[in-house]
Write a protein that holds these residues in place. Structure first.
Motif, PDB file in Angstrom:
ATOM      1  N   GLN A  98      -7.658  -9.925   6.451  1.00 53.65           N
ATOM      2  CA  GLN A  98      -6.836 -11.119   6.631  1.00 53.65           C
ATOM      3  C   GLN A  98      -5.602 -11.012   5.732  1.00 53.65           C
ATOM      4  O   GLN A  98      -5.683 -10.557   4.592  1.00 53.65           O
ATOM      5  CB  GLN A  98      -7.632 -12.372   6.263  1.00 53.65           C
ATOM      6  CG  GLN A  98      -6.900 -13.668   6.513  1.00 53.65           C
ATOM      7  CD  GLN A  98      -7.808 -14.873   6.284  1.00 53.65           C
ATOM      8  OE1 GLN A  98      -8.912 -14.733   5.747  1.00 53.65           O
ATOM      9  NE2 GLN A  98      -7.369 -16.045   6.661  1.00 53.65           N
ATOM     10  N   LEU A  99      -4.442 -11.429   6.258  1.00 49.37           N
ATOM     11  CA  LEU A  99      -3.218 -11.482   5.464  1.00 49.37           C
ATOM     12  C   LEU A  99      -3.092 -12.875   4.860  1.00 49.37           C
ATOM     13  O   LEU A  99      -3.077 -13.866   5.585  1.00 49.37           O
ATOM     14  CB  LEU A  99      -1.997 -11.179   6.328  1.00 49.37           C
ATOM     15  CG  LEU A  99      -1.870  -9.748   6.832  1.00 49.37           C
ATOM     16  CD1 LEU A  99      -0.701  -9.630   7.796  1.00 49.37           C
ATOM     17  CD2 LEU A  99      -1.693  -8.778   5.673  1.00 49.37           C
ATOM     18  N   LEU A 148      -7.503  -1.347   2.805  1.00 49.55           N
ATOM     19  CA  LEU A 148      -6.911  -1.655   1.513  1.00 49.55           C
ATOM     20  C   LEU A 148      -7.748  -2.689   0.767  1.00 49.55           C
ATOM     21  O   LEU A 148      -8.335  -3.589   1.387  1.00 49.55           O
ATOM     22  CB  LEU A 148      -5.486  -2.184   1.697  1.00 49.55           C
ATOM     23  CG  LEU A 148      -4.485  -1.202   2.301  1.00 49.55           C
ATOM     24  CD1 LEU A 148      -3.116  -1.863   2.433  1.00 49.55           C
ATOM     25  CD2 LEU A 148      -4.384   0.068   1.470  1.00 49.55           C
ATOM     26  N   PRO A 149      -7.795  -2.605  -0.564  1.00 50.81           N
ATOM     27  CA  PRO A 149      -8.586  -3.562  -1.350  1.00 50.81           C
ATOM     28  C   PRO A 149      -7.878  -4.908  -1.473  1.00 50.81           C
ATOM     29  O   PRO A 149      -6.654  -4.994  -1.464  1.00 50.81           O
ATOM     30  CB  PRO A 149      -8.682  -2.878  -2.723  1.00 50.81           C
ATOM     31  CG  PRO A 149      -7.439  -2.045  -2.812  1.00 50.81           C
ATOM     32  CD  PRO A 149      -7.165  -1.566  -1.418  1.00 50.81           C
ATOM     33  N   GLY A 150      -8.705  -5.983  -1.572  1.00 57.44           N
ATOM     34  CA  GLY A 150      -8.165  -7.294  -1.909  1.00 57.44           C
ATOM     35  C   GLY A 150      -7.834  -8.208  -0.755  1.00 57.44           C
ATOM     36  O   GLY A 150      -7.302  -9.298  -0.962  1.00 57.44           O
ATOM     37  N   GLY A 177       0.822  -1.203   0.000  1.00 59.35           N
ATOM     38  CA  GLY A 177       0.000   0.000   0.000  1.00 59.35           C
ATOM     39  C   GLY A 177       0.854   1.249   0.000  1.00 59.35           C
ATOM     40  O   GLY A 177       0.705   2.133   0.856  1.00 59.35           O
ATOM     41  N   ALA A 178       1.751   1.358  -0.980  1.00 62.52           N
ATOM     42  CA  ALA A 178       2.689   2.483  -1.021  1.00 62.52           C
ATOM     43  C   ALA A 178       1.999   3.808  -1.256  1.00 62.52           C
ATOM     44  O   ALA A 178       2.528   4.866  -0.893  1.00 62.52           O
ATOM     45  CB  ALA A 178       3.736   2.243  -2.117  1.00 62.52           C
ATOM     46  N   LEU A 235      -1.949  -5.902  -4.339  1.00 62.00           N
ATOM     47  CA  LEU A 235      -1.444  -5.740  -2.984  1.00 62.00           C
ATOM     48  C   LEU A 235      -1.428  -7.056  -2.214  1.00 62.00           C
ATOM     49  O   LEU A 235      -0.482  -7.359  -1.483  1.00 62.00           O
ATOM     50  CB  LEU A 235      -2.285  -4.702  -2.233  1.00 62.00           C
ATOM     51  CG  LEU A 235      -2.304  -3.286  -2.813  1.00 62.00           C
ATOM     52  CD1 LEU A 235      -3.116  -2.367  -1.909  1.00 62.00           C
ATOM     53  CD2 LEU A 235      -0.896  -2.744  -2.997  1.00 62.00           C
ATOM     54  N   ASP A 236      -2.502  -7.853  -2.375  1.00 60.86           N
ATOM     55  CA  ASP A 236      -2.606  -9.076  -1.573  1.00 60.86           C
ATOM     56  C   ASP A 236      -1.643 -10.172  -2.030  1.00 60.86           C
ATOM     57  O   ASP A 236      -1.448 -11.159  -1.332  1.00 60.86           O
ATOM     58  CB  ASP A 236      -4.036  -9.605  -1.554  1.00 60.86           C
ATOM     59  CG  ASP A 236      -4.575  -9.921  -2.943  1.00 60.86           C
ATOM     60  OD1 ASP A 236      -4.011  -9.416  -3.932  1.00 60.86           O
ATOM     61  OD2 ASP A 236      -5.556 -10.675  -3.039  1.00 60.86           O
ATOM     62  N   ALA A 237      -1.001  -9.985  -3.189  1.00 58.06           N
ATOM     63  CA  ALA A 237      -0.032 -10.980  -3.678  1.00 58.06           C
ATOM     64  C   ALA A 237       1.374 -10.712  -3.176  1.00 58.06           C
ATOM     65  O   ALA A 237       2.243 -11.588  -3.255  1.00 58.06           O
ATOM     66  CB  ALA A 237      -0.033 -11.001  -5.206  1.00 58.06           C
ATOM     67  N   GLY A 238       1.610  -9.519  -2.639  1.00 56.55           N
ATOM     68  CA  GLY A 238       2.962  -9.180  -2.223  1.00 56.55           C
ATOM     69  C   GLY A 238       3.886  -9.072  -3.433  1.00 56.55           C
ATOM     70  O   GLY A 238       3.450  -8.852  -4.553  1.00 56.55           O
ATOM     71  N   TRP A 239       5.177  -9.246  -3.179  1.00 58.55           N
ATOM     72  CA  TRP A 239       6.168  -9.162  -4.264  1.00 58.55           C
ATOM     73  C   TRP A 239       7.234 -10.226  -4.004  1.00 58.55           C
ATOM     74  O   TRP A 239       8.266  -9.968  -3.405  1.00 58.55           O
ATOM     75  CB  TRP A 239       6.784  -7.770  -4.331  1.00 58.55           C
ATOM     76  CG  TRP A 239       7.509  -7.524  -5.614  1.00 58.55           C
ATOM     77  CD1 TRP A 239       8.860  -7.509  -5.808  1.00 58.55           C
ATOM     78  CD2 TRP A 239       6.916  -7.273  -6.896  1.00 58.55           C
ATOM     79  NE1 TRP A 239       9.143  -7.259  -7.127  1.00 58.55           N
ATOM     80  CE2 TRP A 239       7.971  -7.099  -7.816  1.00 58.55           C
ATOM     81  CE3 TRP A 239       5.591  -7.158  -7.345  1.00 58.55           C
ATOM     82  CZ2 TRP A 239       7.754  -6.831  -9.166  1.00 58.55           C
ATOM     83  CZ3 TRP A 239       5.371  -6.889  -8.689  1.00 58.55           C
ATOM     84  CH2 TRP A 239       6.447  -6.731  -9.588  1.00 58.55           C
ATOM     85  N   ALA A 240       6.941 -11.446  -4.476  1.00 60.11           N
ATOM     86  CA  ALA A 240       7.812 -12.591  -4.205  1.00 60.11           C
ATOM     87  C   ALA A 240       9.195 -12.425  -4.813  1.00 60.11           C
ATOM     88  O   ALA A 240      10.174 -12.999  -4.314  1.00 60.11           O
ATOM     89  CB  ALA A 240       7.151 -13.872  -4.724  1.00 60.11           C
TER      90      ALA A 240
END
Length: 227
Positions: A166-167, A216-218, A98-99, A145-150
């Motif tokens: 939920q994370l 935040l969405p998602g 969420g930058a 956002l919910d996928a992160g940055w692997a």
């Protein structure tokens, strides 16, 4: 006699600086934002530079601010408490979820070793790219956002600058064992801040402050049904 023109830029800069220091004194120090490094970073970072033009005048209000795409910018207090409770170390590799316009990323660049700042809203990515230009410690990336940055994992620290229901496990898996997680959470319509640590055996969060926080969405919790 010809009237002399006055450049308004220095006056405007002084006005924003005064508001910034008032924010630190009245909003942050009085509400347990007491890590000297966090306070210093927030005292010298011009928050107005990370907001759309129509919101700049409200940069130091203790409230959520509208952003493109129906999003809202977290309050200075919420962001400040997340950073304070994170105990950011100079060697930390951080994933910021969420930058938005890049404000929290700019603060983290002064606290951590490296930052991956994730944003999905195209207009916000463009705003952050301009505001963070020349900031070598920050890698700004666009994605869900919910996928992160692997691609940048593993991370020492995960900070979600907003509230989620939920994370996802896939996001937590991007944090090193022993790594810290700071986030806002949504619980039955109430938002609060929480901290946790990933271990080999699992993950959990402990609330530490009830505060208004942007959602935040998602990140919706899967609904279950009983018959």
């Amino acid at each position: 006699m010809m009237a002399l023109s006055v450049d308004p830029a220095p006056v405007e800069a002084e006005r924003f600086e005064a508001m910034r220091h008032a924010m630190v004194a009245s909003q942050l120090r009085t509400n347990a934002v007491n890590d000297p490094r966090v306070v210093e970073a927030m005292a010298r970072t011009p928050r107005e530079n990370f907001l759309p033009a129509e919101q700049k005048g409200l940069a130091y209000r203790d409230t959520l601010l509208p952003l493109p795409g129906g999003r809202r910018h977290n309050s200075p207090l919420a962001t400040g408490r997340l950073l304070t409770e994170a105990h950011v170390r100079p060697e930390d590799h951080v994933l910021l979820i969420g930058a938005a316009g890049g404000y929290a990323a700019a603060l983290l660049a002064q606290l951590a070793g490296s930052v991956v700042a994730l944003e999905q809203e195209e207009a916000l990515v463009a705003l952050a790219r301009t505001a963070l230009a020349g900031e070598a410690k920050v890698e700004l990336v666009q994605g869900q956002l919910d996928a992160g940055w692997a691609a940048g994992a593993p991370y020492d620290l995960l900070i979600v600058d907003g509230a989620v229901e939920q994370l996802p496990d896939a996001l937590i898996a991007q944090v090193k064992p022993g790594g810290r997680v700071l986030t806002g959470v949504v619980d039955r319509g109430v938002t609060r801040l929480a901290a946790g640590r990933r271990t080999e055996g699992g993950f959990g969060l402990l609330d530490f402050l009830d505060v208004e926080c942007t959602q935040l969405p998602g990140f919706r919790r899967l609904r279950t049904f009983t018959f």
